[in-house]
Scaffold this motif. Structure first.
Motif, PDB file in Angstrom:
ATOM      1  N   LEU A 413      -4.289 -29.315 -29.547  1.00  0.00           N
ATOM      2  CA  LEU A 413      -4.070 -29.888 -28.223  1.00  0.00           C
ATOM      3  C   LEU A 413      -5.131 -29.469 -27.219  1.00  0.00           C
ATOM      4  O   LEU A 413      -5.139 -29.972 -26.089  1.00  0.00           O
ATOM      5  CB  LEU A 413      -2.689 -29.478 -27.686  1.00  0.00           C
ATOM      6  CG  LEU A 413      -1.472 -29.969 -28.481  1.00  0.00           C
ATOM      7  CD1 LEU A 413      -0.197 -29.408 -27.887  1.00  0.00           C
ATOM      8  CD2 LEU A 413      -1.425 -31.493 -28.497  1.00  0.00           C
ATOM      9  N   LYS A 414      -5.991 -28.568 -27.592  1.00  0.00           N
ATOM     10  CA  LYS A 414      -6.997 -28.082 -26.653  1.00  0.00           C
ATOM     11  C   LYS A 414      -8.108 -29.104 -26.468  1.00  0.00           C
ATOM     12  O   LYS A 414      -8.292 -30.012 -27.283  1.00  0.00           O
ATOM     13  CB  LYS A 414      -7.592 -26.755 -27.155  1.00  0.00           C
ATOM     14  CG  LYS A 414      -6.630 -25.573 -27.056  1.00  0.00           C
ATOM     15  CD  LYS A 414      -7.331 -24.274 -27.430  1.00  0.00           C
ATOM     16  CE  LYS A 414      -6.407 -23.089 -27.231  1.00  0.00           C
ATOM     17  NZ  LYS A 414      -7.083 -21.799 -27.541  1.00  0.00           N
ATOM     18  N   PHE A 415      -8.851 -28.921 -25.381  1.00  0.00           N
ATOM     19  CA  PHE A 415      -9.994 -29.787 -25.123  1.00  0.00           C
ATOM     20  C   PHE A 415     -11.028 -29.608 -26.226  1.00  0.00           C
ATOM     21  O   PHE A 415     -11.110 -28.544 -26.851  1.00  0.00           O
ATOM     22  CB  PHE A 415     -10.635 -29.450 -23.780  1.00  0.00           C
ATOM     23  CG  PHE A 415      -9.703 -29.567 -22.603  1.00  0.00           C
ATOM     24  CD1 PHE A 415      -8.761 -30.579 -22.552  1.00  0.00           C
ATOM     25  CD2 PHE A 415      -9.758 -28.675 -21.562  1.00  0.00           C
ATOM     26  CE1 PHE A 415      -7.894 -30.700 -21.475  1.00  0.00           C
ATOM     27  CE2 PHE A 415      -8.905 -28.775 -20.477  1.00  0.00           C
ATOM     28  CZ  PHE A 415      -7.967 -29.783 -20.437  1.00  0.00           C
ATOM     29  N   PRO A 416     -11.851 -30.612 -26.461  1.00  0.00           N
ATOM     30  CA  PRO A 416     -12.948 -30.427 -27.426  1.00  0.00           C
ATOM     31  C   PRO A 416     -13.871 -29.298 -26.991  1.00  0.00           C
ATOM     32  O   PRO A 416     -13.870 -28.857 -25.837  1.00  0.00           O
ATOM     33  CB  PRO A 416     -13.656 -31.782 -27.406  1.00  0.00           C
ATOM     34  CG  PRO A 416     -12.635 -32.751 -26.914  1.00  0.00           C
ATOM     35  CD  PRO A 416     -11.768 -31.994 -25.969  1.00  0.00           C
ATOM     36  N   ALA A 417     -14.668 -28.829 -27.934  1.00  0.00           N
ATOM     37  CA  ALA A 417     -15.565 -27.704 -27.659  1.00  0.00           C
ATOM     38  C   ALA A 417     -16.517 -28.033 -26.518  1.00  0.00           C
ATOM     39  O   ALA A 417     -17.002 -29.161 -26.383  1.00  0.00           O
ATOM     40  CB  ALA A 417     -16.350 -27.349 -28.927  1.00  0.00           C
ATOM     41  N   ILE A 418     -16.800 -27.024 -25.693  1.00  0.00           N
ATOM     42  CA  ILE A 418     -17.674 -27.199 -24.533  1.00  0.00           C
ATOM     43  C   ILE A 418     -19.121 -27.268 -25.004  1.00  0.00           C
ATOM     44  O   ILE A 418     -19.575 -26.445 -25.808  1.00  0.00           O
ATOM     45  CB  ILE A 418     -17.471 -26.040 -23.540  1.00  0.00           C
ATOM     46  CG1 ILE A 418     -16.064 -26.111 -22.947  1.00  0.00           C
ATOM     47  CG2 ILE A 418     -18.524 -26.063 -22.437  1.00  0.00           C
ATOM     48  CD1 ILE A 418     -15.714 -24.936 -22.068  1.00  0.00           C
ATOM     49  N   SER A 419     -19.843 -28.256 -24.498  1.00  0.00           N
ATOM     50  CA  SER A 419     -21.246 -28.428 -24.866  1.00  0.00           C
ATOM     51  C   SER A 419     -22.198 -28.042 -23.745  1.00  0.00           C
ATOM     52  O   SER A 419     -23.376 -27.781 -23.998  1.00  0.00           O
ATOM     53  CB  SER A 419     -21.511 -29.881 -25.286  1.00  0.00           C
ATOM     54  OG  SER A 419     -21.165 -30.768 -24.236  1.00  0.00           O
ATOM     55  N   ALA A 420     -21.719 -28.002 -22.499  1.00  0.00           N
ATOM     56  CA  ALA A 420     -22.558 -27.606 -21.365  1.00  0.00           C
ATOM     57  C   ALA A 420     -21.648 -27.119 -20.250  1.00  0.00           C
ATOM     58  O   ALA A 420     -20.517 -27.613 -20.095  1.00  0.00           O
ATOM     59  CB  ALA A 420     -23.417 -28.774 -20.874  1.00  0.00           C
ATOM     60  N   LEU A 421     -22.129 -26.154 -19.478  1.00  0.00           N
ATOM     61  CA  LEU A 421     -21.348 -25.672 -18.340  1.00  0.00           C
ATOM     62  C   LEU A 421     -22.284 -25.281 -17.216  1.00  0.00           C
ATOM     63  O   LEU A 421     -23.452 -24.933 -17.425  1.00  0.00           O
ATOM     64  CB  LEU A 421     -20.423 -24.515 -18.733  1.00  0.00           C
ATOM     65  CG  LEU A 421     -20.970 -23.150 -19.132  1.00  0.00           C
ATOM     66  CD1 LEU A 421     -21.256 -22.264 -17.918  1.00  0.00           C
ATOM     67  CD2 LEU A 421     -19.983 -22.424 -20.034  1.00  0.00           C
ATOM     68  N   SER A 422     -21.724 -25.331 -16.000  1.00  0.00           N
ATOM     69  CA  SER A 422     -22.452 -24.942 -14.806  1.00  0.00           C
ATOM     70  C   SER A 422     -21.439 -24.422 -13.797  1.00  0.00           C
ATOM     71  O   SER A 422     -20.257 -24.790 -13.844  1.00  0.00           O
ATOM     72  CB  SER A 422     -23.239 -26.124 -14.232  1.00  0.00           C
ATOM     73  OG  SER A 422     -23.938 -25.740 -13.055  1.00  0.00           O
ATOM     74  N   TYR A 423     -21.875 -23.560 -12.877  1.00  0.00           N
ATOM     75  CA  TYR A 423     -20.953 -22.981 -11.903  1.00  0.00           C
ATOM     76  C   TYR A 423     -21.705 -22.622 -10.630  1.00  0.00           C
ATOM     77  O   TYR A 423     -22.943 -22.570 -10.585  1.00  0.00           O
ATOM     78  CB  TYR A 423     -20.276 -21.728 -12.479  1.00  0.00           C
ATOM     79  CG  TYR A 423     -21.201 -20.542 -12.593  1.00  0.00           C
ATOM     80  CD1 TYR A 423     -21.338 -19.640 -11.550  1.00  0.00           C
ATOM     81  CD2 TYR A 423     -21.951 -20.326 -13.740  1.00  0.00           C
ATOM     82  CE1 TYR A 423     -22.214 -18.563 -11.641  1.00  0.00           C
ATOM     83  CE2 TYR A 423     -22.818 -19.265 -13.846  1.00  0.00           C
ATOM     84  CZ  TYR A 423     -22.938 -18.382 -12.786  1.00  0.00           C
ATOM     85  OH  TYR A 423     -23.812 -17.327 -12.875  1.00  0.00           O
TER      86      TYR A 423
END
Length: 946
Positions: A413-423
């Protein structure tokens, strides 16, 4: 630590001392010059079962303390005390506790630790690996890897007592000691049978066939025993099989009492509740935990589906408490609390990390204390650098309840794997501050670090929804420096900007058609009637929200005006751009290209300013140092390279045992963090430039050094930090300009000692009178013997000098011997300087300045002869004429004249020496006053005219 610390006496080459060629550099280089292994983060446990121990203290009101020892590969960790074990020579296969000692099996060795330090090591004479150990009174039992032998050691003497060899067809995999059985152990086999052995007489007492332990004999040949547990009832044990079957067996009567079965996977662990409730807990390789009521013939009470995201490795009830502890291959340890015997368990506490290797890590914030880590386990975690207990997973909603109702694993049920992030942390207290893109998803999601959960908004990249328009997936995200806007770009070339606070679409950037000067092999192809789709691989905005930069797979860097969304400039690269990273403070943009080159672009001039090459594999990730001077890269050749951007040269490289998939540099410049392809942990490397000066000469690929990954907390890392601190003290660079004792002969030089030294000496009588004790000290009944000491600030003993003096003066008279032994070091140095024709009194005044005020006062009072007084007057005169130690000479002269003024005035032979000293004093004082007046006048002129 894989990099061997150089223990030779010669220090590593320093910046100013490096005069030899690369041969000398290679001789001293045994580890990377910039980064030293520090520690690993996020490792909780692996597939080796943990060991549980409870301790109760007399009078304690908070219950027993639970100590949990988990395996971390080659190291182990004790979680209650926070103690870690140093690395073993090979991966740990089994663990046991005996009082304060921790025993582990590693390869052919069994190692004993006390307080985290190795104190004993037992070796298998057969040199084969050991798989399972058991502490049995004063004996230690261990099974060989092939399951053919059981070795018995005496833990007190460390001697191998005996070796028990099993018959062919019986492969031992586990040892268990039934309660109250003296010198007897159960040995389980992979064939599904058990044997009861007497270790003292080395005799086989009984064999339990697989047909009697299992239901169907046909399955017995292929069903192994995978778990054994001791029951509170005498003679009763629990047996788990790889088929999922569970037997509660009476070994004395050789009779099976109950039979249960778990449907999903084999049994990995068993444990009987010990606080009076007849409940058996079992765990399967699918991650489920089942609870069975033994009073009802083994009825299933509860089934906790997905208790762990992987196979459960160990299960233990805390003695006398309704608490169950479980560990799994998902890198987690959990405590389950039972509010009543019939209620379902609830999760009380847990410690967890990623159960799949993280592939994207970034430092969060400006304090360098937190890391954002994304993994293929479809989670986003905040990993604390300071303390592991502060790490947590950002929540994706109430997934557990939904998974339970649907009877499916939570991970699905989790989101697909993260491919990019920014903050951006500027508005982290006001609204969401993290933006992520996920694999093959057409939306970007916001997260809030303050609330530790997924955010309110979902940003799409569809733009204006036209019929038949391709949506594509989000490939890159960017949060502006101000924290107000989130930008997402898709594989179809759509770039959209949203307001993070409200989630409203603010602007769309049009990437346009592919420029004509792009090489044909990179140009995208149009699909039928649709226009060509240009995949965007990276996004970045500058510190002032003036420029938005987007890179494309066809090898272009596009510069947009942030406010008008107009495309201002397109920079064409020789190769496809895989990703971009912008250092906002310096305006440098690092572009990872597909031709194994990192190109650095200045976003002000919009030109390529550096090209960094030499890679032997695909470049995976890069990071800037906080001051943007270094660029650290990782690639598929498993080498981490550091480039000096101003010179464009490589200054450091080292090879790790596994490929680093992602790297990030601490904003405080102290650590480099890496994640690796085969490990669930995050590894920290200390920046040596924080501790000492490091030579930044360029190096070649042949200088690569193989380095092992850091451990959780081992001796190697402590030795590395001690070496770094020692390096600062012992290997200071040679200063080219050394200050001479005196700058110029016409100047007056003062000492470097504090003013309080001379003030104390001038007012010593007043200080002694004020500090005088009210009553005399009482002599102890038995006074200790003290060695004679020499006067001075540093305490020095002189028994040898006294013995030598007595030997030399053996034949003299008693008074002469007493007078000879009474000469101090002060008077001896004064006499030697006076008798030497070429003496400059340097050694004498160096010694005098080192004396404490009280010792100097005593030495001046000891000058009782006229010769001694005349010698001291000569010394003062000579020092004044040399223009050195002016304030020291003034202090000595003041105290000396006050002490011996009457003697000096009454003896005519000292008149000439006094007149000479007075002339030198007058001349030197006038010189000093002139220099001070000149300096004050110059300073006043400068102050008035500036």
């Amino acid at each position: 630590m894989g990099a061997n610390i150089d223990t030779r006496s010669s220090p590593p080459p320093r910046k100013r001392l490096r005069t030899d060629t690369t041969a000398s550099a290679q001789k001293t280089r045994a580890e990377p010059r910039l980064f030293a292994p520090f520690r690993a983060l996020g490792l909780i446990t692996n597939n080796v079962p943990f060991v549980l121990q409870t301790r109760s203290h007399k009078g304690a009101t908070d219950g027993p303390r639970v100590h949990l020892v988990t395996c971390l590969g080659k190291a182990w960790a004790m979680w209650e005390g926070g103690k870690m074990g140093p690395d073993a020579p090979m991966p740990i296969t089994s663990m046991a506790m005996d009082g304060n000692a921790v025993w582990i099996s590693s390869g052919p060795y069994v190692i004993k630790y006390l307080r985290g330090k190795e104190v004993d090591r037992l070796s298998n004479p057969l040199e084969s690996s050991l798989t399972h150990i058991l502490i049995f009174g004063t004996q230690l039992l261990a099974l060989t890897e092939d399951g053919g032998r059981m070795l018995v050691w005496d833990t007190d003497s460390g001697e191998l007592q005996t070796t028990i060899q099993f018959e062919p067809g019986f492969t031992a995999i586990m040892i268990h000691h039934p309660a109250t059985y003296l010198n007897k152990v159960l040995v389980a086999s992979s064939q599904g049978s058990m044997q009861l052995w007497n270790t003292k007489t080395q005799t086989l007492i009984h064999t339990f066939s697989s047909a009697s332990l299992l239901t169907s004999p046909s399955k017995a040949s292929s069903t192994a025993i995978t778990a054994l547990a001791r029951s509170p009832a005498i003679d009763v044990v629990g047996i788990g099989f790889s088929s999922g079957e569970i037997s509660v067996y009476d070994i004395r009567a050789d009779e099976r009492l109950m039979r249960m079965s778990m449907q999903d996977g084999g049994i990995r662990a068993l444990s009987f509740r010990s606080d009076g409730h007849p409940i058996l807990a079992t765990a399967s390789s699918a991650g489920h935990i089942a609870l069975w009521d033994l009073n009802s013939g083994g009825r299933l009470l509860h089934l906790v589906r997905g208790a762990h995201d992987g196979a459960v490795t160990a299960l233990e009830w805390v003695p006398g408490q309704p608490v169950l502890i479980s560990s799994g291959e998902d890198n987690s340890v959990k405590q389950w609390l039972f509010d009543s015997p019939t209620d379902a368990p609830r999760l009380l506490k847990f410690r967890s990390g990623h159960h799949a290797p993280p592939h994207l890590i970034r430092y969060y914030g400006e304090d360098g204390k937190q890391l954002l880590t994304a993994s293929r386990d479809r989670s986003l975690r905040c990993t604390s650098v300071v303390r592991d207990s502060r790490s947590f997973e950002l929540s994706q909603g109430s997934l557990a309840k939904k998974a339970t109702s649907l009877s499916i694993p939570i991970a699905s049920l989790k989101f697909p794997a993260i491919s990019a992030l920014s903050y951006s942390t500027i508005r982290t207290k006001d609204w969401d501050d993290i933006l992520t893109a996920h694999t093959d998803e057409a939306v970007a999601r916001t997260w809030t670090m303050k609330d530790k959960r997924v955010g309110k908004h979902v940003f799409t990249v569809a733009g204006e929804k036209k019929k038949g328009a391709a949506v594509g997936s989000v490939k890159a995200v960017c949060v502006t420096a101000c924290g107000n806007f989130g930008i997402a770009a898709s594989s179809t070339g759509v770039v959209t900007m949203y307001n993070i606070q409200s989630g409203i679409l603010r602007r769309t950037f049009d990437i346009g058609p592919c420029p004509s000067n792009v090489p044909s092999r990179f140009r995208p192809t149009a699909n039928g009637k649709r226009k060509e789709e240009r995949c965007i691989t990276g996004l970045a905005s500058d510190a002032l929200d003036r420029v938005l930069v987007a890179s494309t797979l066809d090898g272009t860097i596009n510069f947009f005006d942030f406010h008008t969304a107009a495309l201002e400039h397109t920079l064409v690269l020789p190769s496809a751009a895989v990703s971009i990273t912008l250092h906002r403070d310096s305006g440098l943009l690092a572009v990872i290209c597909d031709d194994l080159v990192v190109r650095i672009v200045d976003i002000e001039t919009r030109r390529i300013v550096r090209e960094l090459g030499g890679f032997r594999g695909r470049i995976l990730d890069l990071t800037f140092s906080p001051d943007s001077r270094w660029l650290v890269t990782t690639s598929m050749d498993s080498i981490i390279r550091t480039f000096d951007i101003p010179t464009g040269r490589m200054i450091d490289l080292f090879r790790t045992s596994s490929v680093a998939t992602s790297i990030t540099f601490s904003p405080t410049n102290d650590f480099l963090a890496t994640s690796h392809v085969d490990s669930v942990g995050v590894y920290l490397w200390a920046n040596r430039a924080q501790y000492s000066e490091v030579s930044f000469g360029s190096i070649v690929e042949d200088d690569v050094v193989d380095v092992s990954l850091p451990s959780m907390q081992g001796v190697a890392e402590e030795e590395a930090l001690e070496a770094l601190s020692a390096l600062t003290v012992q290997a200071q660079p040679t200063d080219v300009f050394v200050t001479p004792p005196q700058l110029d002969g016409d100047l007056v030089t003062l000492t470097l000692l504090p003013r309080s030294r001379w003030q104390t000496l001038l007012n010593l009588e007043v200080i002694q009178q004020r500090n005088k004790p009210k009553e005399p000290p009482k002599q102890p009944e038995k006074a200790p013997f003290f060695l004679p000491t020499l006067p001075g600030v540093d305490q020095r003993f002189a028994p040898e000098q006294k013995a030598a003096a007595e030997q030399k003066q053996k034949e003299t008279h008693r008074l002469q011997r007493a007078a000879g032994s009474a000469e101090s070091v002060f008077f001896t140095k004064l006499s030697e300087a006076h008798e030497s024709a070429s003496s400059d009194y340097e050694e004498f005044f160096t010694y005098a300045k080192a004396l404490s005020p009280a010792a100097m006062d005593l030495e001046l009072r000891s000058l009782v002869t006229l010769d001694a007084l005349q010698m001291f007057l000569g010394a003062l005169t000579h020092r004044l004429r040399s223009h050195r130690d002016f304030e020291a000479v003034q202090t000595f002269m003041n105290v000396f004249l006050r002490m011996h003024g009457d003697v000096l005035a009454a003896n005519a032979e000292l008149q000439r020496a006094l007149e000479t000293l007075a002339g030198a004093q007058r001349k030197e004082s006038e010189r000093l006053l002139e220099l001070l007046a000149s300096s004050l006048g110059t300073l006043g002129f400068v102050r008035d005219t500036m």
